[in-house]
Write a protein that holds these residues in place. Structure first.
Motif, PDB file in Angstrom:
ATOM      1  N   VAL A  46      18.370  27.183 -13.113  1.00  0.00           N
ATOM      2  CA  VAL A  46      17.199  27.913 -13.608  1.00  0.00           C
ATOM      3  C   VAL A  46      16.731  28.907 -12.559  1.00  0.00           C
ATOM      4  O   VAL A  46      16.391  30.063 -12.869  1.00  0.00           O
ATOM      5  CB  VAL A  46      16.076  26.937 -13.999  1.00  0.00           C
ATOM      6  N   SER A  47      16.711  28.495 -11.298  1.00  0.00           N
ATOM      7  CA  SER A  47      16.338  29.405 -10.218  1.00  0.00           C
ATOM      8  C   SER A  47      17.273  30.603 -10.159  1.00  0.00           C
ATOM      9  O   SER A  47      16.833  31.747  -9.996  1.00  0.00           O
ATOM     10  CB  SER A  47      16.377  28.690  -8.863  1.00  0.00           C
ATOM     11  N   ILE A  48      18.548  30.354 -10.275  1.00  0.00           N
ATOM     12  CA  ILE A  48      19.520  31.444 -10.183  1.00  0.00           C
ATOM     13  C   ILE A  48      19.365  32.407 -11.349  1.00  0.00           C
ATOM     14  O   ILE A  48      19.428  33.633 -11.177  1.00  0.00           O
ATOM     15  CB  ILE A  48      20.947  30.863 -10.098  1.00  0.00           C
ATOM     16  N   THR A  49      19.114  31.889 -12.537  1.00  0.00           N
ATOM     17  CA  THR A  49      18.862  32.765 -13.692  1.00  0.00           C
ATOM     18  C   THR A  49      17.645  33.637 -13.456  1.00  0.00           C
ATOM     19  O   THR A  49      17.645  34.830 -13.770  1.00  0.00           O
ATOM     20  CB  THR A  49      18.687  31.917 -14.964  1.00  0.00           C
ATOM     21  N   THR A  50      16.579  33.048 -12.876  1.00  0.00           N
ATOM     22  CA  THR A  50      15.387  33.838 -12.569  1.00  0.00           C
ATOM     23  C   THR A  50      15.703  34.931 -11.555  1.00  0.00           C
ATOM     24  O   THR A  50      15.241  36.078 -11.693  1.00  0.00           O
ATOM     25  CB  THR A  50      14.267  32.924 -12.057  1.00  0.00           C
ATOM     26  N   MET A  51      16.490  34.614 -10.520  1.00  0.00           N
ATOM     27  CA  MET A  51      16.861  35.636  -9.538  1.00  0.00           C
ATOM     28  C   MET A  51      17.636  36.770 -10.201  1.00  0.00           C
ATOM     29  O   MET A  51      17.401  37.957  -9.909  1.00  0.00           O
ATOM     30  CB  MET A  51      17.688  35.008  -8.422  1.00  0.00           C
ATOM     31  N   GLN A  52      18.529  36.431 -11.097  1.00  0.00           N
ATOM     32  CA  GLN A  52      19.284  37.462 -11.814  1.00  0.00           C
ATOM     33  C   GLN A  52      18.347  38.333 -12.661  1.00  0.00           C
ATOM     34  O   GLN A  52      18.534  39.551 -12.746  1.00  0.00           O
ATOM     35  CB  GLN A  52      20.354  36.803 -12.690  1.00  0.00           C
ATOM     36  N   THR A  53      17.316  37.715 -13.235  1.00  0.00           N
ATOM     37  CA  THR A  53      16.342  38.470 -14.019  1.00  0.00           C
ATOM     38  C   THR A  53      15.557  39.424 -13.131  1.00  0.00           C
ATOM     39  O   THR A  53      15.315  40.591 -13.494  1.00  0.00           O
ATOM     40  CB  THR A  53      15.389  37.508 -14.749  1.00  0.00           C
ATOM     41  N   ILE A  54      15.140  38.954 -11.960  1.00  0.00           N
ATOM     42  CA  ILE A  54      14.398  39.815 -11.029  1.00  0.00           C
ATOM     43  C   ILE A  54      15.251  41.013 -10.622  1.00  0.00           C
ATOM     44  O   ILE A  54      14.774  42.158 -10.602  1.00  0.00           O
ATOM     45  CB  ILE A  54      13.958  39.001  -9.795  1.00  0.00           C
ATOM     46  N   LEU A  55      16.506  40.774 -10.302  1.00  0.00           N
ATOM     47  CA  LEU A  55      17.393  41.866  -9.919  1.00  0.00           C
ATOM     48  C   LEU A  55      17.616  42.825 -11.085  1.00  0.00           C
ATOM     49  O   LEU A  55      17.664  44.053 -10.888  1.00  0.00           O
ATOM     50  CB  LEU A  55      18.721  41.311  -9.409  1.00  0.00           C
ATOM     51  N   ALA A  56      17.743  42.285 -12.289  1.00  0.00           N
ATOM     52  CA  ALA A  56      17.891  43.148 -13.463  1.00  0.00           C
ATOM     53  C   ALA A  56      16.643  44.003 -13.663  1.00  0.00           C
ATOM     54  O   ALA A  56      16.737  45.200 -13.985  1.00  0.00           O
ATOM     55  CB  ALA A  56      18.162  42.297 -14.704  1.00  0.00           C
ATOM     56  N   HIS A  57      15.470  43.395 -13.477  1.00  0.00           N
ATOM     57  CA  HIS A  57      14.222  44.152 -13.605  1.00  0.00           C
ATOM     58  C   HIS A  57      14.167  45.280 -12.580  1.00  0.00           C
ATOM     59  O   HIS A  57      13.738  46.399 -12.895  1.00  0.00           O
ATOM     60  CB  HIS A  57      13.029  43.217 -13.429  1.00  0.00           C
ATOM     61  N   SER A  58      14.624  44.997 -11.364  1.00  0.00           N
ATOM     62  CA  SER A  58      14.578  46.017 -10.308  1.00  0.00           C
ATOM     63  C   SER A  58      15.518  47.174 -10.593  1.00  0.00           C
ATOM     64  O   SER A  58      15.315  48.281 -10.076  1.00  0.00           O
ATOM     65  CB  SER A  58      14.903  45.383  -8.951  1.00  0.00           C
ATOM     66  N   ARG A  59      16.532  46.937 -11.390  1.00  0.00           N
ATOM     67  CA  ARG A  59      17.419  48.042 -11.771  1.00  0.00           C
ATOM     68  C   ARG A  59      16.772  48.940 -12.820  1.00  0.00           C
ATOM     69  O   ARG A  59      17.092  50.126 -12.924  1.00  0.00           O
ATOM     70  CB  ARG A  59      18.753  47.492 -12.282  1.00  0.00           C
ATOM     71  N   GLU A  60      15.851  48.388 -13.590  1.00  0.00           N
ATOM     72  CA  GLU A  60      15.132  49.171 -14.599  1.00  0.00           C
ATOM     73  C   GLU A  60      13.912  49.883 -14.020  1.00  0.00           C
ATOM     74  O   GLU A  60      13.531  50.965 -14.471  1.00  0.00           O
ATOM     75  CB  GLU A  60      14.665  48.254 -15.737  1.00  0.00           C
ATOM     76  N   HIS A  61      13.273  49.230 -13.027  1.00  0.00           N
ATOM     77  CA  HIS A  61      12.025  49.730 -12.451  1.00  0.00           C
ATOM     78  C   HIS A  61      12.098  49.597 -10.930  1.00  0.00           C
ATOM     79  O   HIS A  61      12.402  48.498 -10.442  1.00  0.00           O
ATOM     80  CB  HIS A  61      10.826  48.924 -12.966  1.00  0.00           C
ATOM     81  N   PRO A  62      11.817  50.650 -10.169  1.00  0.00           N
ATOM     82  CA  PRO A  62      11.763  50.492  -8.704  1.00  0.00           C
ATOM     83  C   PRO A  62      10.786  49.379  -8.350  1.00  0.00           C
ATOM     84  O   PRO A  62       9.611  49.423  -8.720  1.00  0.00           O
ATOM     85  CB  PRO A  62      11.267  51.858  -8.221  1.00  0.00           C
ATOM     86  N   THR A  63      11.276  48.347  -7.646  1.00  0.00           N
ATOM     87  CA  THR A  63      10.497  47.120  -7.435  1.00  0.00           C
ATOM     88  C   THR A  63      10.387  46.790  -5.952  1.00  0.00           C
ATOM     89  O   THR A  63      11.394  46.655  -5.252  1.00  0.00           O
ATOM     90  CB  THR A  63      11.146  45.938  -8.179  1.00  0.00           C
ATOM     91  N   VAL A  64       9.141  46.640  -5.487  1.00  0.00           N
ATOM     92  CA  VAL A  64       8.853  46.148  -4.143  1.00  0.00           C
ATOM     93  C   VAL A  64       8.705  44.641  -4.268  1.00  0.00           C
ATOM     94  O   VAL A  64       7.766  44.151  -4.899  1.00  0.00           O
ATOM     95  CB  VAL A  64       7.564  46.779  -3.582  1.00  0.00           C
ATOM     96  N   TYR A  65       9.628  43.900  -3.664  1.00  0.00           N
ATOM     97  CA  TYR A  65       9.714  42.451  -3.872  1.00  0.00           C
ATOM     98  C   TYR A  65       9.092  41.731  -2.685  1.00  0.00           C
ATOM     99  O   TYR A  65       9.541  41.891  -1.539  1.00  0.00           O
ATOM    100  CB  TYR A  65      11.177  42.047  -4.050  1.00  0.00           C
ATOM    101  N   LEU A  66       8.051  40.915  -2.948  1.00  0.00           N
ATOM    102  CA  LEU A  66       7.254  40.322  -1.880  1.00  0.00           C
ATOM    103  C   LEU A  66       7.135  38.803  -2.036  1.00  0.00           C
ATOM    104  O   LEU A  66       6.187  38.287  -2.628  1.00  0.00           O
ATOM    105  CB  LEU A  66       5.852  40.944  -1.868  1.00  0.00           C
ATOM    106  N   PRO A  67       8.088  38.049  -1.496  1.00  0.00           N
ATOM    107  CA  PRO A  67       7.934  36.591  -1.452  1.00  0.00           C
ATOM    108  C   PRO A  67       6.815  36.186  -0.486  1.00  0.00           C
ATOM    109  O   PRO A  67       6.523  36.897   0.483  1.00  0.00           O
ATOM    110  CB  PRO A  67       9.297  36.100  -0.944  1.00  0.00           C
ATOM    111  N   SER A  68       6.235  35.041  -0.714  1.00  0.00           N
ATOM    112  CA  SER A  68       5.064  34.613   0.059  1.00  0.00           C
ATOM    113  C   SER A  68       5.398  34.176   1.476  1.00  0.00           C
ATOM    114  O   SER A  68       4.497  34.130   2.323  1.00  0.00           O
ATOM    115  CB  SER A  68       4.348  33.465  -0.661  1.00  0.00           C
ATOM    116  N   HIS A  69       6.665  33.848   1.764  1.00  0.00           N
ATOM    117  CA  HIS A  69       7.012  33.334   3.086  1.00  0.00           C
ATOM    118  C   HIS A  69       8.039  34.214   3.802  1.00  0.00           C
ATOM    119  O   HIS A  69       8.652  33.765   4.769  1.00  0.00           O
ATOM    120  CB  HIS A  69       7.538  31.896   2.979  1.00  0.00           C
TER     121      HIS A  69
END
Length: 263
Positions: free
Chosen positions: A226-249
């Motif tokens: 499930v985590s890996i699917t979410t990561m793939q979704t985030i990367l897919a979103h970043s290909r559609e929209h310029p995305t500044v990715y900010l993890p909390s740690h």
């Protein structure tokens, strides 16, 4: 729109957490002797937008206890009120609070607030299951009893690559999206900045950008797939929209926010 990184302390994490083993050792290694990381930040986020102040997560408190895979360094001065003050903000200005998930370093600071705290309904329900309650007791990380956690559904339909979302601002520029994995009901918050970039406040969807790109689940995730699917979704979103990715740690999140560095 202005987004502030609020740092409420530091934490050292066991390397077995950051670089989890495969198979049956994945979670067992968290409780066995092993190497530790250097300190990483405990970030939460304040969003000034349209005359409102919205908090994403609330950070940790100085009363936190160490756990087998995390050693905390939090002083009273760095708790949420002090972190807000350092950004020129105040508790009294906050009108909306939302949690990415119900782990202590993201929810404990809510004890300073006198208002409801929004939590994805799936996450809130999971925190009340027998298994979750046992782990809260074992790790000595109880859910704060004085905080009113209010369930919220991701009922706003798709948003970019994300299947489930909910607007958090009237103009739709601040949006909660489903990023299950680290916990079953984990969410992230996307802010569309004044230049149209998507700033993704990722909670613990991953700990670093490196982990995102490696598609590597952490040791906490109940179902790594499930985590890996979410990561793939985030990367897919970043290909559609310029995305500044900010993890909390992530040590580099503040610099990435200031430079508006996209994936």
């Amino acid at each position: 729109m202005r987004i502030h990184a609020l740092t409420t302390g530091m934490v050292r994490l066991k390397q077995a957490f950051l670089f989890a083993s495969d198979g049956w050792r994945r979670q067992l290694d968290l409780f066995l002797p092993g190497a530790w990381s250097s300190p990483v930040p405990i970030h939460c986020w304040a969003i000034e937008h349209s005359g409102r102040l919205l908090l994403v997560d609330t950070g940790e408190t100085s009363s936190v206890r160490n756990i087998p895979f995390a050693r905390f360094d939090v002083t009273p001065e760095r708790e949420l009120p002090g972190a807000l003050a350092a950004a020129g903000l105040a508790l009294a200005d906050v009108d909306t609070v939302v949690l990415t998930h119900m782990h202590g370093d993201h929810m404990d600071g809510a004890v300073h607030l006198r208002r409801p705290v929004l939590v994805h309904d799936r996450e809130l329900a999971f925190s009340r299951t027998p298994g979750a309650r046992v782990m809260q007791r074992v790790l000595r990380q109880p859910v704060p009893a004085t905080v009113e956690f209010r369930p919220v559904a991701l009922d706003g339909g798709p948003f970019g690559a994300f299947a489930h979302s909910r607007p958090l601002s009237d103009d739709g520029r601040v949006v909660a999206v489903g990023t299950a994995g680290h916990t079953p009901g984990h969410i992230s918050v996307v802010c569309i900045d004044d230049d149209g970039r998507h700033v993704l406040l990722a909670g613990d969807a991953t700990d670093t950008v490196e982990q995102l790109r490696a598609l590597r689940a952490d040791a906490i995730a109940p179902k790594p797939s499930v985590s890996i699917t979410t990561m793939q979704t985030i990367l897919a979103h970043s290909r559609e929209h310029p995305t500044v990715y900010l993890p909390s740690h992530d040590r580099d999140s503040v610099a990435r926010l200031e430079a508006k560095t996209t994936l």
